[in-house]
Write a protein that holds these residues in place. Sequence first.
Motif, PDB file in Angstrom:
ATOM      1  N   ILE A 176      -2.834  15.097  10.095  1.00  0.00           N
ATOM      2  CA  ILE A 176      -3.786  15.503   9.046  1.00  0.00           C
ATOM      3  C   ILE A 176      -3.895  17.025   9.013  1.00  0.00           C
ATOM      4  CG2 ILE A 176      -6.207  15.428   8.325  1.00  0.00           C
ATOM      5  CD1 ILE A 176      -6.226  12.501   9.511  1.00  0.00           C
ATOM      6  N   ARG A 177      -4.022  17.644  10.184  1.00  0.00           N
ATOM      7  CA  ARG A 177      -4.092  19.119  10.242  1.00  0.00           C
ATOM      8  C   ARG A 177      -2.837  19.751   9.635  1.00  0.00           C
ATOM      9  NH1 ARG A 177      -6.558  19.300  15.976  1.00  0.00           N
ATOM     10  NH2 ARG A 177      -8.726  19.771  15.487  1.00  0.00           N
ATOM     11  N   TYR A 178      -1.685  19.162   9.940  1.00  0.00           N
ATOM     12  CA  TYR A 178      -0.431  19.699   9.401  1.00  0.00           C
ATOM     13  C   TYR A 178      -0.441  19.661   7.875  1.00  0.00           C
ATOM     14  CZ  TYR A 178       4.381  20.028   7.908  1.00  0.00           C
ATOM     15  OH  TYR A 178       5.519  20.384   7.224  1.00  0.00           O
ATOM     16  N   LEU A 179      -0.790  18.500   7.302  1.00  0.00           N
ATOM     17  CA  LEU A 179      -0.813  18.400   5.842  1.00  0.00           C
ATOM     18  C   LEU A 179      -1.835  19.362   5.246  1.00  0.00           C
ATOM     19  CD1 LEU A 179      -0.367  14.573   5.217  1.00  0.00           C
ATOM     20  CD2 LEU A 179       1.325  16.397   4.895  1.00  0.00           C
ATOM     21  N   LYS A 180      -2.966  19.514   5.910  1.00  0.00           N
ATOM     22  CA  LYS A 180      -3.989  20.454   5.433  1.00  0.00           C
ATOM     23  C   LYS A 180      -3.453  21.881   5.441  1.00  0.00           C
ATOM     24  CE  LYS A 180      -8.729  21.978   6.230  1.00  0.00           C
ATOM     25  NZ  LYS A 180      -9.069  23.049   7.138  1.00  0.00           N
ATOM     26  N   SER A 181      -2.613  22.211   6.419  1.00  0.00           N
ATOM     27  CA  SER A 181      -2.097  23.582   6.546  1.00  0.00           C
ATOM     28  C   SER A 181      -1.058  23.923   5.473  1.00  0.00           C
ATOM     29  CB  SER A 181      -1.479  23.787   7.930  1.00  0.00           C
ATOM     30  OG  SER A 181      -0.199  23.174   8.018  1.00  0.00           O
ATOM     31  N   LEU A 182      -0.487  22.926   4.836  1.00  0.00           N
ATOM     32  CA  LEU A 182       0.517  23.178   3.804  1.00  0.00           C
ATOM     33  C   LEU A 182      -0.137  23.733   2.548  1.00  0.00           C
ATOM     34  CD1 LEU A 182       2.681  19.922   4.020  1.00  0.00           C
ATOM     35  CD2 LEU A 182       3.165  22.154   5.063  1.00  0.00           C
ATOM     36  N   SER A 183       0.636  24.439   1.780  1.00  0.00           N
ATOM     37  CA  SER A 183       0.135  24.906   0.484  1.00  0.00           C
ATOM     38  C   SER A 183      -0.012  23.706  -0.452  1.00  0.00           C
ATOM     39  CB  SER A 183       1.103  25.917  -0.126  1.00  0.00           C
ATOM     40  OG  SER A 183       2.301  25.266  -0.529  1.00  0.00           O
ATOM     41  N   ALA A 184      -0.801  23.886  -1.484  1.00  0.00           N
ATOM     42  CA  ALA A 184      -0.955  22.815  -2.475  1.00  0.00           C
ATOM     43  C   ALA A 184       0.400  22.450  -3.072  1.00  0.00           C
ATOM     44  CB  ALA A 184      -1.931  23.246  -3.566  1.00  0.00           C
ATOM     45  N   GLY A 185       1.252  23.438  -3.284  1.00  0.00           N
ATOM     46  CA  GLY A 185       2.586  23.183  -3.829  1.00  0.00           C
ATOM     47  C   GLY A 185       3.454  22.360  -2.897  1.00  0.00           C
ATOM     48  N   LYS A 228       0.819  -1.207   0.000  1.00  0.00           N
ATOM     49  CA  LYS A 228       0.000   0.000   0.000  1.00  0.00           C
ATOM     50  C   LYS A 228       0.860   1.268   0.000  1.00  0.00           C
ATOM     51  CE  LYS A 228      -3.262  -0.191   3.001  1.00  0.00           C
ATOM     52  NZ  LYS A 228      -3.848  -1.125   2.105  1.00  0.00           N
ATOM     53  N   ILE A 229       1.970   1.267   0.737  1.00  0.00           N
ATOM     54  CA  ILE A 229       2.825   2.459   0.771  1.00  0.00           C
ATOM     55  C   ILE A 229       3.334   2.776  -0.634  1.00  0.00           C
ATOM     56  CG2 ILE A 229       5.122   3.279   1.456  1.00  0.00           C
ATOM     57  CD1 ILE A 229       4.589   2.453   4.243  1.00  0.00           C
ATOM     58  N   PHE A 230       3.705   1.758  -1.384  1.00  0.00           N
ATOM     59  CA  PHE A 230       4.223   1.984  -2.729  1.00  0.00           C
ATOM     60  C   PHE A 230       3.106   2.450  -3.674  1.00  0.00           C
ATOM     61  CE2 PHE A 230       7.128  -1.125  -0.782  1.00  0.00           C
ATOM     62  CZ  PHE A 230       8.242  -0.301  -0.706  1.00  0.00           C
ATOM     63  N   ASP A 231       1.906   1.906  -3.518  1.00  0.00           N
ATOM     64  CA  ASP A 231       0.758   2.389  -4.305  1.00  0.00           C
ATOM     65  C   ASP A 231       0.507   3.861  -3.998  1.00  0.00           C
ATOM     66  OD1 ASP A 231       0.357  -0.158  -5.370  1.00  0.00           O
ATOM     67  OD2 ASP A 231      -1.271  -0.660  -3.975  1.00  0.00           O
ATOM     68  N   TYR A 232       0.538   4.203  -2.712  1.00  0.00           N
ATOM     69  CA  TYR A 232       0.319   5.589  -2.299  1.00  0.00           C
ATOM     70  C   TYR A 232       1.414   6.499  -2.859  1.00  0.00           C
ATOM     71  CZ  TYR A 232      -3.155   4.364   1.380  1.00  0.00           C
ATOM     72  OH  TYR A 232      -4.253   3.953   2.095  1.00  0.00           O
ATOM     73  N   MET A 233       2.663   6.058  -2.756  1.00  0.00           N
ATOM     74  CA  MET A 233       3.766   6.879  -3.265  1.00  0.00           C
ATOM     75  C   MET A 233       3.624   7.105  -4.770  1.00  0.00           C
ATOM     76  SD  MET A 233       7.118   5.479  -1.277  1.00  0.00           S
ATOM     77  CE  MET A 233       7.481   5.901   0.410  1.00  0.00           C
ATOM     78  N   MET A 234       3.254   6.061  -5.504  1.00  0.00           N
ATOM     79  CA  MET A 234       3.097   6.199  -6.947  1.00  0.00           C
ATOM     80  C   MET A 234       1.933   7.128  -7.309  1.00  0.00           C
ATOM     81  SD  MET A 234       5.524   4.892  -8.629  1.00  0.00           S
ATOM     82  CE  MET A 234       4.826   4.920 -10.277  1.00  0.00           C
ATOM     83  N   ALA A 235       1.003   7.310  -6.386  1.00  0.00           N
ATOM     84  CA  ALA A 235      -0.096   8.245  -6.618  1.00  0.00           C
ATOM     85  C   ALA A 235       0.347   9.693  -6.440  1.00  0.00           C
ATOM     86  CB  ALA A 235      -1.257   7.936  -5.672  1.00  0.00           C
ATOM     87  N   ALA A 236       1.571   9.883  -5.936  1.00  0.00           N
ATOM     88  CA  ALA A 236       2.148  11.218  -5.733  1.00  0.00           C
ATOM     89  C   ALA A 236       1.291  12.072  -4.801  1.00  0.00           C
ATOM     90  CB  ALA A 236       2.401  11.913  -7.066  1.00  0.00           C
ATOM     91  N   LYS A 237       0.845  11.432  -3.718  1.00  0.00           N
ATOM     92  CA  LYS A 237       0.076  12.136  -2.688  1.00  0.00           C
ATOM     93  C   LYS A 237       0.827  12.029  -1.370  1.00  0.00           C
ATOM     94  CE  LYS A 237      -3.392  13.260  -5.239  1.00  0.00           C
ATOM     95  NZ  LYS A 237      -3.884  14.617  -5.393  1.00  0.00           N
ATOM     96  N   PRO A 238       0.733  13.059  -0.507  1.00  0.00           N
ATOM     97  CA  PRO A 238       1.376  12.948   0.801  1.00  0.00           C
ATOM     98  C   PRO A 238       0.718  11.860   1.641  1.00  0.00           C
ATOM     99  CG  PRO A 238       0.174  15.025   0.627  1.00  0.00           C
ATOM    100  CD  PRO A 238       0.069  14.333  -0.697  1.00  0.00           C
ATOM    101  N   ILE A 239       1.530  11.224   2.473  1.00  0.00           N
ATOM    102  CA  ILE A 239       1.088  10.061   3.246  1.00  0.00           C
ATOM    103  C   ILE A 239       1.180  10.357   4.736  1.00  0.00           C
ATOM    104  CG2 ILE A 239       1.598   7.634   3.761  1.00  0.00           C
ATOM    105  CD1 ILE A 239       2.888   7.507   0.919  1.00  0.00           C
ATOM    106  N   ILE A 240       0.151   9.914   5.464  1.00  0.00           N
ATOM    107  CA  ILE A 240       0.187   9.897   6.925  1.00  0.00           C
ATOM    108  C   ILE A 240       0.498   8.456   7.303  1.00  0.00           C
ATOM    109  CG2 ILE A 240      -1.125  10.183   9.060  1.00  0.00           C
ATOM    110  CD1 ILE A 240      -2.833  11.811   6.431  1.00  0.00           C
ATOM    111  N   GLN A 241       1.672   8.229   7.865  1.00  0.00           N
ATOM    112  CA  GLN A 241       2.078   6.885   8.282  1.00  0.00           C
ATOM    113  C   GLN A 241       1.965   6.784   9.797  1.00  0.00           C
ATOM    114  OE1 GLN A 241       5.784   5.034   6.841  1.00  0.00           O
ATOM    115  NE2 GLN A 241       6.148   4.410   8.944  1.00  0.00           N
ATOM    116  N   ALA A 242       1.036   5.966  10.272  1.00  0.00           N
ATOM    117  CA  ALA A 242       0.848   5.739  11.701  1.00  0.00           C
ATOM    118  C   ALA A 242       1.280   4.305  12.009  1.00  0.00           C
ATOM    119  CB  ALA A 242      -0.599   5.988  12.101  1.00  0.00           C
ATOM    120  N   ILE A 243       2.580   4.076  11.846  1.00  0.00           N
ATOM    121  CA  ILE A 243       3.165   2.748  12.050  1.00  0.00           C
ATOM    122  C   ILE A 243       4.487   2.932  12.780  1.00  0.00           C
ATOM    123  CG2 ILE A 243       4.036   0.652  10.944  1.00  0.00           C
ATOM    124  CD1 ILE A 243       2.407   1.466   8.436  1.00  0.00           C
TER     125      ILE A 243
END
Length: 187
Positions: free
Chosen positions: A146-155, A103-118
């Motif tokens: 999640i709040r942190y990622l939301k606070s980041l700019s889209a870039g 799943k981590i590799f699928d997520y990375m290939m989607a080019a989206k930021p990841i929240i890893q709680a492991i």
Amino acid sequence: VNLKKRYEFLVAYAGAHGLANALDVLLDAALILKNDKVGVVLIGPGPEKERLKQYSRDKGIDNVYFFDPVPKYEIPSLLNLFDALYIGLQKESLFRFGISPNKIFDYMMAAKPIIQAIDAGNNLVREADCGVYAEAGNVEETAQAIRYLKSLSAGERERLGENGKAFVLENHTYNILAQKFLDAISY
């Protein structure tokens, strides 16, 4: 329901809804974020799915949505619809030796930021600089991630996502893994 119009930030989990996946943590984080215009989407099957749905109803978590599984080939385009992706696992001493969930590799290939709680002996998300870490089982840290990622700019979020994709392409394609294997056995 058009979730993009209802929420400013959408977090998704795609995969099995099993006990090991620590999805209660994500649901409880969603409850904390109820007034933050954050929506959470869980996609997939699993033995815990019905219990998680009932748990959401019982706790009044109305910013969580459950969807049926989709074929594996549709996952990349589906993940593209979200702002961040969640992966969690229960705390297990076995993970001190490291993890490598597909799943981590699928997520990375989607080019989206990841929240890893492991909690593990390795942290691919940190290594690739493609998201944030929250302690396994820690609801408050997961909500803060999640709040942190939301606070980041889209870039900034795009940069994290692109870091993950580049990491997979540089380190985990079949050709590269095969070469690493051949190098390891040629000693």
